[in-house]
Scaffold this motif. Structure first.
Motif, PDB file in Angstrom:
ATOM      1  N   LEU A 330       0.839  -1.198   0.000  1.00 22.88           N
ATOM      2  CA  LEU A 330       0.000   0.000   0.000  1.00 22.88           C
ATOM      3  C   LEU A 330       0.874   1.248   0.000  1.00 22.88           C
ATOM      4  N   THR A 331       0.516   2.194  -0.860  1.00 25.24           N
ATOM      5  CA  THR A 331       1.123   3.515  -0.846  1.00 25.24           C
ATOM      6  C   THR A 331       0.005   4.542  -0.765  1.00 25.24           C
ATOM      7  N   THR A 332       0.361   5.790  -0.479  1.00 22.90           N
ATOM      8  CA  THR A 332      -0.690   6.785  -0.248  1.00 22.90           C
ATOM      9  C   THR A 332      -0.196   8.194  -0.547  1.00 22.90           C
ATOM     10  N   ASP A 333      -1.130   9.144  -0.538  1.00 27.17           N
ATOM     11  CA  ASP A 333      -0.841  10.574  -0.583  1.00 27.17           C
ATOM     12  C   ASP A 333      -1.276  11.186   0.742  1.00 27.17           C
ATOM     13  N   LEU A 334      -0.501  12.152   1.227  1.00 25.44           N
ATOM     14  CA  LEU A 334      -0.794  12.806   2.501  1.00 25.44           C
ATOM     15  C   LEU A 334      -0.607  14.314   2.367  1.00 25.44           C
ATOM     16  N   ILE A 335      -1.534  15.059   2.931  1.00 29.26           N
ATOM     17  CA  ILE A 335      -1.469  16.520   2.918  1.00 29.26           C
ATOM     18  C   ILE A 335      -1.317  17.027   4.348  1.00 29.26           C
ATOM     19  N   VAL A 336      -0.343  17.896   4.563  1.00 28.61           N
ATOM     20  CA  VAL A 336      -0.215  18.560   5.869  1.00 28.61           C
ATOM     21  C   VAL A 336      -0.438  20.056   5.660  1.00 28.61           C
ATOM     22  N   GLY A 337      -0.867  20.719   6.716  1.00 26.87           N
ATOM     23  CA  GLY A 337      -1.075  22.154   6.642  1.00 26.87           C
ATOM     24  C   GLY A 337      -2.360  22.559   5.962  1.00 26.87           C
ATOM     25  N   LEU A 352      -2.267   7.468  11.982  1.00 21.25           N
ATOM     26  CA  LEU A 352      -2.829   6.622  10.935  1.00 21.25           C
ATOM     27  C   LEU A 352      -1.720   6.006  10.081  1.00 21.25           C
ATOM     28  N   VAL A 353      -0.722   6.802   9.745  1.00 26.71           N
ATOM     29  CA  VAL A 353       0.406   6.295   8.961  1.00 26.71           C
ATOM     30  C   VAL A 353       1.088   5.143   9.691  1.00 26.71           C
ATOM     31  N   SER A 354       1.261   5.295  10.998  1.00 28.58           N
ATOM     32  CA  SER A 354       1.883   4.231  11.790  1.00 28.58           C
ATOM     33  C   SER A 354       1.001   2.991  11.844  1.00 28.58           C
ATOM     34  N   GLU A 355      -0.313   3.198  11.910  1.00 29.97           N
ATOM     35  CA  GLU A 355      -1.233   2.065  12.016  1.00 29.97           C
ATOM     36  C   GLU A 355      -1.320   1.283  10.711  1.00 29.97           C
ATOM     37  N   VAL A 356      -1.359   1.981   9.582  1.00 32.04           N
ATOM     38  CA  VAL A 356      -1.485   1.298   8.296  1.00 32.04           C
ATOM     39  C   VAL A 356      -0.170   0.627   7.903  1.00 32.04           C
ATOM     40  N   GLY A 357       0.947   1.324   8.069  1.00 32.54           N
ATOM     41  CA  GLY A 357       2.229   0.772   7.663  1.00 32.54           C
ATOM     42  C   GLY A 357       2.410   0.740   6.160  1.00 32.54           C
ATOM     43  N   TYR A 358       2.386   1.905   5.539  1.00 31.38           N
ATOM     44  CA  TYR A 358       2.547   1.996   4.087  1.00 31.38           C
ATOM     45  C   TYR A 358       3.970   1.636   3.669  1.00 31.38           C
ATOM     46  N   ASP A 359       4.096   1.084   2.467  1.00 31.50           N
ATOM     47  CA  ASP A 359       5.435   0.872   1.917  1.00 31.50           C
ATOM     48  C   ASP A 359       6.108   2.208   1.658  1.00 31.50           C
ATOM     49  N   SER A 360       5.346   3.172   1.174  1.00 33.18           N
ATOM     50  CA  SER A 360       5.868   4.519   0.970  1.00 33.18           C
ATOM     51  C   SER A 360       4.700   5.476   0.882  1.00 33.18           C
ATOM     52  N   ALA A 361       5.002   6.762   0.953  1.00 32.18           N
ATOM     53  CA  ALA A 361       3.950   7.773   0.901  1.00 32.18           C
ATOM     54  C   ALA A 361       4.472   9.019   0.208  1.00 32.18           C
ATOM     55  N   LYS A 392       8.346  16.005  10.174  1.00 31.31           N
ATOM     56  CA  LYS A 392       8.050  14.954  11.142  1.00 31.31           C
ATOM     57  C   LYS A 392       7.370  13.769  10.470  1.00 31.31           C
ATOM     58  N   LEU A 393       6.412  14.055   9.591  1.00 32.71           N
ATOM     59  CA  LEU A 393       5.695  12.990   8.904  1.00 32.71           C
ATOM     60  C   LEU A 393       6.632  12.189   8.003  1.00 32.71           C
ATOM     61  N   ILE A 394       7.505  12.878   7.300  1.00 31.14           N
ATOM     62  CA  ILE A 394       8.474  12.195   6.441  1.00 31.14           C
ATOM     63  C   ILE A 394       9.362  11.267   7.258  1.00 31.14           C
ATOM     64  N   ALA A 395       9.784  11.728   8.436  1.00 35.31           N
ATOM     65  CA  ALA A 395      10.643  10.908   9.294  1.00 35.31           C
ATOM     66  C   ALA A 395       9.917   9.650   9.771  1.00 35.31           C
ATOM     67  N   ILE A 396       8.638   9.798  10.107  1.00 34.74           N
ATOM     68  CA  ILE A 396       7.850   8.636  10.538  1.00 34.74           C
ATOM     69  C   ILE A 396       7.729   7.625   9.407  1.00 34.74           C
ATOM     70  N   GLN A 397       7.369   8.117   8.201  1.00 33.50           N
ATOM     71  CA  GLN A 397       7.204   7.212   7.068  1.00 33.50           C
ATOM     72  C   GLN A 397       8.531   6.585   6.664  1.00 33.50           C
ATOM     73  N   LYS A 398       9.616   7.326   6.769  1.00 32.87           N
ATOM     74  CA  LYS A 398      10.931   6.790   6.424  1.00 32.87           C
ATOM     75  C   LYS A 398      11.271   5.576   7.283  1.00 32.87           C
ATOM     76  N   GLU A 399      10.952   5.655   8.566  1.00 35.41           N
ATOM     77  CA  GLU A 399      11.207   4.533   9.468  1.00 35.41           C
ATOM     78  C   GLU A 399      10.327   3.334   9.118  1.00 35.41           C
ATOM     79  N   ILE A 400       9.062   3.605   8.758  1.00 29.39           N
ATOM     80  CA  ILE A 400       8.152   2.520   8.376  1.00 29.39           C
ATOM     81  C   ILE A 400       8.610   1.875   7.076  1.00 29.39           C
ATOM     82  N   THR A 401       9.006   2.697   6.089  1.00 26.12           N
ATOM     83  CA  THR A 401       9.499   2.173   4.822  1.00 26.12           C
ATOM     84  C   THR A 401      10.715   1.279   5.043  1.00 26.12           C
ATOM     85  N   HIS A 402      11.633   1.728   5.895  1.00 27.33           N
ATOM     86  CA  HIS A 402      12.821   0.935   6.209  1.00 27.33           C
ATOM     87  C   HIS A 402      12.424  -0.429   6.775  1.00 27.33           C
TER      88      HIS A 402
END
Length: 468
Positions: A330-337, A352-361, A392-402
């Protein structure tokens, strides 16, 4: 009762355009080489393939670069402000080149041009642009180009009334002999509050399934290994057409054609049906990679965005997908701000990003678009706040992708080999069934083939492996 809103352009109109292509090719004093510069999504990339197909029939050859081309056309995007500014900045760059090469022709087309008032702006602010047109009259490109060359005058045409028409049988110059785009529908009916697409691409119009299946069979006969089905919301395919197949039914029929890989994008979460999930699970050729844009993790923001699902419904659909297709990437699009987004609401996206566990975003800072509801909303978020949040969001997703990519180590994947490394001709690269780039030792004769590769290590955005 369904009804067909989309109407194929008459065959005579397309034939007329092809006659004009041949007429242009016969002109003694015309551009001989071209360069198409593309911004934005896969729909734009496929439109550019159509432009290149027409340019080839018009007797022109692809130039090595925009600096050496006789004709440069920018196929633009306006989904985000930075994409529009980048396109306009590059157009202005050609102004200086045209001072030394006055015979150079410059054109601008695509979504940016379809915005209200953009034609007038091009005429006023960019006098060095020779030709401009919108998304609805791309099929008239040869006619407009012929008019510009023969009259030696600027031509600007942005149509609104043709938005329900679907051109078929236009020439296409595909960028790859083994990968092909197939547009299955045009436009969007969702009107998300932040999005300009329905205004520049028009309402949803589905191509006839018979046309799509015919195109897929032709591509299969030509040796194409992978097709990507395109639409702003592929899940709503056929809803505008009386008696047409549903998207799930279309996928099932395409699976029977025999092309080795089928991908599609983009899917709207509100339209992910159990029928669609079942078709994917039972298929032989549909890749287990799904782009499912959630945009945000907070229900108030989702409602303001007019996304028409809740966080809970989205997570339920993710669970349903993984129950039937456990290895789905699963991959996704995310909007902040987004306007009015509080710190707590932003944290809901993070959780939500942590719960789903996307391959990338794909993560984006909200970009106000003139003409959209969100563009006029109060409480626009300061840039420094949005920048902090997205980091912050990029850092969270980077760890999940890893973590996700590390889980692929030891598995054997099917890789469609696309190219050799520019730094090492003995290193090949291609996409696996999960749409992740895999690098492995190999030779150039593998390009265009699907090979088996055992994953040996994971990088930040790619995997590495060895042939088995």
């Amino acid at each position: 009762m369904k009804r067909r809103e989309a109407i194929e352009l008459p065959a005579e109109e397309i034939e007329h355009q092809r006659v004009l292509m041949r007429e242009f090719a016969a002109l003694p004093d015309r551009p001989r080489t071209y360069c198409v510069v593309t911004y934005g999504c896969q729909m734009n990339a496929h439109d550019s393939e159509t432009l290149e197909g027409m340019l080839s029939e018009m007797g022109m050859e692809k130039a090595e670069s925009r600096e050496t081309a006789d004709f440069v056309i920018f196929n633009t995007c306006c989904v985000r402000d930075n994409a529009q500014r980048r396109a306009l900045g590059n157009v202005v760059w050609l102004k200086e080149l045209k001072k030394t090469r006055p015979e150079l022709m410059v054109a601008v087309c695509g979504c940016m041009m379809q915005q209200p008032g953009m034609g007038e702006q091009i005429l006023k602010q960019y006098p060095f642009v020779d030709l401009a047109f919108g998304t609805h009259n791309l099929y008239r490109f040869a006619q407009l180009m012929l008019q510009a060359v023969k009259s030696r005058r600027r031509v600007v045409e942005v149509l609104q009334e043709d938005e329900g028409s679907i051109p078929e049988e236009l020439p296409v110059r595909r960028s790859s002999p083994y990968h092909a785009y197939i547009t299955i529908m045009y436009g969007c009916n969702n009107f998300c509050s932040y999005c300009i697409v329905p205004y520049v691409r028009g309402r949803e119009r589905s191509r006839a399934s018979a046309r799509i299946l015919e195109e897929a069979r032709m591509l299969h006969e030509q040796g194409v290994k992978e097709i990507m089905l395109l639409g702003q919301n592929v899940n709503s395919y056929g809803l505008d057409a009386e008696g047409e197949l549903s998207f799930a039914q279309l996928l099932a029929r395409l699976d029977e054609v025999g092309i080795e890989r089928i991908r599609f994008m983009t899917s709207h979460p509100k339209d992910i049906s159990d029928e669609l999930i079942d078709v994917i699970a039972a298929s032989r050729h549909i890749c287990h990679a799904l782009h499912l844009p959630v945009q945000h993790g907070n229900n108030r923001i989702l409602q303001s965005m007019n996304r028409r699902y809740t966080r809970e419904r989205y997570l339920e659909r993710v669970a349903a997908i993984r129950a039937k297709v456990p290895d789905m990437s699963l991959t996704t699009d995310l909007i902040v701000g987004y306007p009015g987004e509080s710190e707590e609401e932003f944290e809901d996206t993070c959780s939500l990003v942590s719960e789903v566990g996307y391959d990338s975003a794909f993560t984006f800072i909200y970009s106000p678009r003139v003409g959209t509801r969100a563009g006029d909303m109060p409480d626009q978020i300061p840039e420094e706040v949005s920048s902090r949040r997205i980091q912050k969001l990029i850092a969270i997703q980077k760890e999940i992708t890893h973590r996700r990519y590390a889980g692929y180590i030891g598995q054997v994947h099917s890789v469609l080999v696309e190219e050799a490394s520019k730094r090492d001709e003995h290193q090949m690269a291609g996409k696996n069934e999960y749409n992740i780039t895999v690098n492995f030792p190999g030779t150039a004769e593998l390009i265009g083939q699907i090979v088996r590769v055992r994953i040996t290590s994971a990088g930040e955005s790619t995997l590495r492996g060895e042939r088995v």
